[in-house]
Write a protein that holds these residues in place. Structure first.
Motif, short mmCIF file in Angstrom:
data_model
loop_
_atom_site.label_atom_id
_atom_site.label_comp_id
_atom_site.label_asym_id
_atom_site.label_seq_id
_atom_site.Cartn_x
_atom_site.Cartn_y
_atom_site.Cartn_z
N LYS A 112 0.82 -1.22 0.00
CA LYS A 112 0.00 0.00 0.00
C LYS A 112 0.84 1.26 0.00
N GLU A 169 5.33 2.06 0.48
CA GLU A 169 6.63 1.91 -0.19
C GLU A 169 7.18 0.52 0.12
N GLY A 185 9.73 -2.15 1.34
CA GLY A 185 10.74 -2.11 2.41
C GLY A 185 10.13 -2.20 3.80
N GLY A 186 8.88 -1.71 3.94
CA GLY A 186 8.21 -1.80 5.24
C GLY A 186 8.87 -0.92 6.28
N ILE A 190 2.69 -14.06 8.72
CA ILE A 190 4.13 -14.12 9.05
C ILE A 190 4.67 -12.74 9.44
#
Ligand SMILES: Cc1cc2nc3c(=O)[nH]c(=O)nc-3n(C[C@H](O)[C@H](O)[C@H](O)COP(=O)(O)OP(=O)(O)OC[C@H]3O[C@@H](n4cnc5c(N)ncnc54)[C@H](O)[C@@H]3O)c2cc1C
Length: 273
Positions: free
Chosen positions: A35, A37, A39-40, A240
């Motif tokens: 939703k 970028e 890389g989180g 996860i």
């Protein structure tokens, strides 16, 4: 030849990307839904030095490496936010998508203080702070708060840390790094109110003291973040990474779980070809 299956991964952080990369190694393509970028959360990190066999790196360097791997492996990234999940189907803001196997790797969301959210100068993530600030109030006493203060310091921004308790909860090493840089740490100083003053923010503490800052980073904890799940058959759904844990939120665990999820899917598909 394996029959073509729809494998969907929701979340393009370390867990989801590791899963997709491992599947690709076995010739299996997955769709990653992200939703924001790629890389989180690790995009925010000042210095990551707890991954065995990997030298210390910034979050930005880790994300650059993930992006390189996405490109060379031709991973499919769909920019959409998945709002809900039913058996065999995902519902996003932009569309609906079928799945045979689903991996949920949606990480966490911040514990919010809605009454402090008075402008874009108040953020829960370092990467979402406004550009060009020269000082920063950081609210929180854990690893993420101290990491944010150290990253600000490295970027030439003057941070000050406000913590509710008597002592920080952060890793001692991070606290010492902050102390070595003489970053002010205000103990037993909860923030009571945040006001606007022109372009800047006025931070009012519980002791009634007022200080002006260009921005406020709130890092008081995070909670799991899952799309709405109307699923009866969980045989084909794996959750996860940080989304699956309250206590074990580490990038290496997220990566390991991504790899394990990929291996489980490969097994369910009949093993390696
Ligand atoms: C400042 C900071 C420093 C850190 N430092 C370290 C460190 O030094 N060492 C370490 O091991 N860990 C560190 N971490 C923790 C690490 O970042 C996380 O453990 C790791 O990123 C978890 O990976 P994940 O893929 O499970 O979740 P995330 O990284 O949170 O990724 C989830 C992704 O899913 C996306 N998403 C969420 N919901 C949806 C949806 N409904 N639809 C589509 N996409 C969605 C999000 O936008 C996000 O990109 C740090 C975290 C922070 C904030």
């Amino acid at each position: 030849m394996r029959p073509q299956k729809h494998i969907c991964i929701v979340g393009g952080g370390p867990a989801g990307l590791s899963c997709a990369l491992m599947l690709k190694r076995y010739g299996i393509s997955a769709r990653i839904f992200e939703k924001e970028e790629i890389g989180g959360l690790i995009r925010n990190a000042w210095r990551v030095e707890n991954i065995p066999l990997m030298p210390a790196r910034s979050g930005a360097e880790i994300v650059a490496e993930f992006k390189r791997l996405i490109d060379i492996n031709g991973l499919e990234i769909v920019k959409d936010e998945i709002l809900s999940v039913e058996d065999g189907r995902l519902f996003g803001i932009k569309g609906e998508y079928p799945y045979d196997f689903l991996v949920i790797a949606t990480g966490t969301k911040p514990k919010r203080i809605p009454e402090f959210e008075i402008s874009e100068r108040v953020s829960y993530e370092y990467v979402k702070l406004p550009r060009g600030i020269s000082n920063l109030a950081v609210y929180g006493g854990g690893d993420i708060a101290f990491d944010g203060a150290l990253k600000a310091f490295e970027n030439g921004i003057k941070p000050e840390i406000f913590i509710r308790g008597e002592r920080p909860r952060a890793l001692l090493k991070l606290v010492e790094e902050a102390r070595n840089r003489k970053i002010p740490i205000h103990h037993k100083t909860p923030i009571r109110e945040v006001r606007s003053h022109g372009e800047r923010l006025v931070i009012v503490t519980s002791q009634g003291e007022q200080q002006e800052f260009d921005a406020l980073l709130i890092a008081i904890g995070r909670v799991e973040n899952l799309p709405k799940m109307n699923v009866e058959n969980f045989d084909k759904v794996l959750i996860i990474g940080d989304a699956a844990h309250v206590h074990y939120r580490q990038m290496s665990i997220a990566i390991g779980e991504g790899i394990k999820a990929a291996m489980m899917i490969i097994e369910l598909l009949g093993g390696a070809e």
